[in-house]
Design an enzyme around this catalytic site. Sequence first.
Site, PDB file in Angstrom:
ATOM      1  N   HIS A 243       0.902  -1.480  -0.101  1.00  0.00           N
ATOM      2  CA  HIS A 243      -0.120   0.325   0.322  1.00  0.00           C
ATOM      3  C   HIS A 243       1.159   1.425  -0.238  1.00  0.00           C
ATOM      4  CE1 HIS A 243      -3.787   2.234   0.502  1.00  0.00           C
ATOM      5  NE2 HIS A 243      -2.614   2.797   1.140  1.00  0.00           N
ATOM      6  N   HIS A 270       3.074  11.198   2.241  1.00  0.00           N
ATOM      7  CA  HIS A 270       2.323  11.840   1.487  1.00  0.00           C
ATOM      8  C   HIS A 270       3.696  12.930   1.664  1.00  0.00           C
ATOM      9  CE1 HIS A 270      -0.621   9.143   0.614  1.00  0.00           C
ATOM     10  NE2 HIS A 270      -0.445   9.335   2.305  1.00  0.00           N
TER      11      HIS A 270
HETATM   12 ZN    ZN Z   1      -3.191   4.835   0.947  1.00  0.00          ZN
END
Ligand code: ZN
Length: 298
Positions: A243, A270
């Site tokens: 993931h 992120h």
């Molecule tokens: Zn994710």
Amino acid sequence: MITSYRKQRSLSRPVETRGVGFLTGADVVIKFLPANDNHGIAFQRMDLAGTAPVPARLEYTVPRERRTAISHQGATIEMTEHVMAALAGLQIDNCLVQINAPEPPGGDGSSQLFVDSLLKADAVEQSAPRPCLTVGRPLHVAAEDALSEVSCRPLSYRSLAIGYHLDYGSRSPIRPQSLVVQITPETFLAEICFARTFILESEAAALKAQGYGKRTTAKDLLIFGPKGPIDNTLRASDECVRHKILDCLGDFALIGCDLHGYFDAFRSGHRLNRDLVKKLQLTHAATEGISTRAGAVA
Ligand SMILES: [Zn+2]
């Protein structure tokens, strides 16, 4: 260096799917519409009448914890990364993504829902070449606490390879795991697209306390308790690192072109993923500027 090794691609026809948003709990319909050459990927909020599509590019990202969001002229789209990974993984370069809520449906926390929808249409080759940025020299970014980092370096062959190393320490119920995947539509479908979001039980409780995820349960994504996933089983023993590679792919795609090089991440999230491709974009622009001037002198 920017060159091109393939033509741009879009969809043969519109497709759509639906589900529940992880953050807001909204019922969401997501539509993927074909788009012209050089359109790129853009998201449009159909629930906000008259707002323009927001390009899914680095310049439009806004700060968020644990997710990627884009915003422009009053329209914000949360959690773009799993949709972006699906489009990048299948090499769909031009697409207008319409949603009627602040976020796409969460699906099962992976890219599978979007991939299944996109595969109902054919990918069609267009006229324009797809730009590809080839990593020319090593670049590196790290978090202030030095606990996470991501880097890229040149590869000796034309490909995008992403390596991820996950280690949350010996007390974490998520065991250390590492994986390197050479990204193609085939490897994305076989090895990455099914891997689900994961979160610790304590983090899920904190999000619920903030009002998020009211309709999301441990069956909808991977929530790790002390003994492993709650009410769920792993799809692969290293599903978590898969993931993380999915997230990297979705975040890197915000650069808006193909990438060739080796990307290596240690515990990155992120923000750091985006910081690296921003640095890559800036470095490239500077290099191009120098080579342009050199060309003018010559
Ligand atoms: Zn994710």
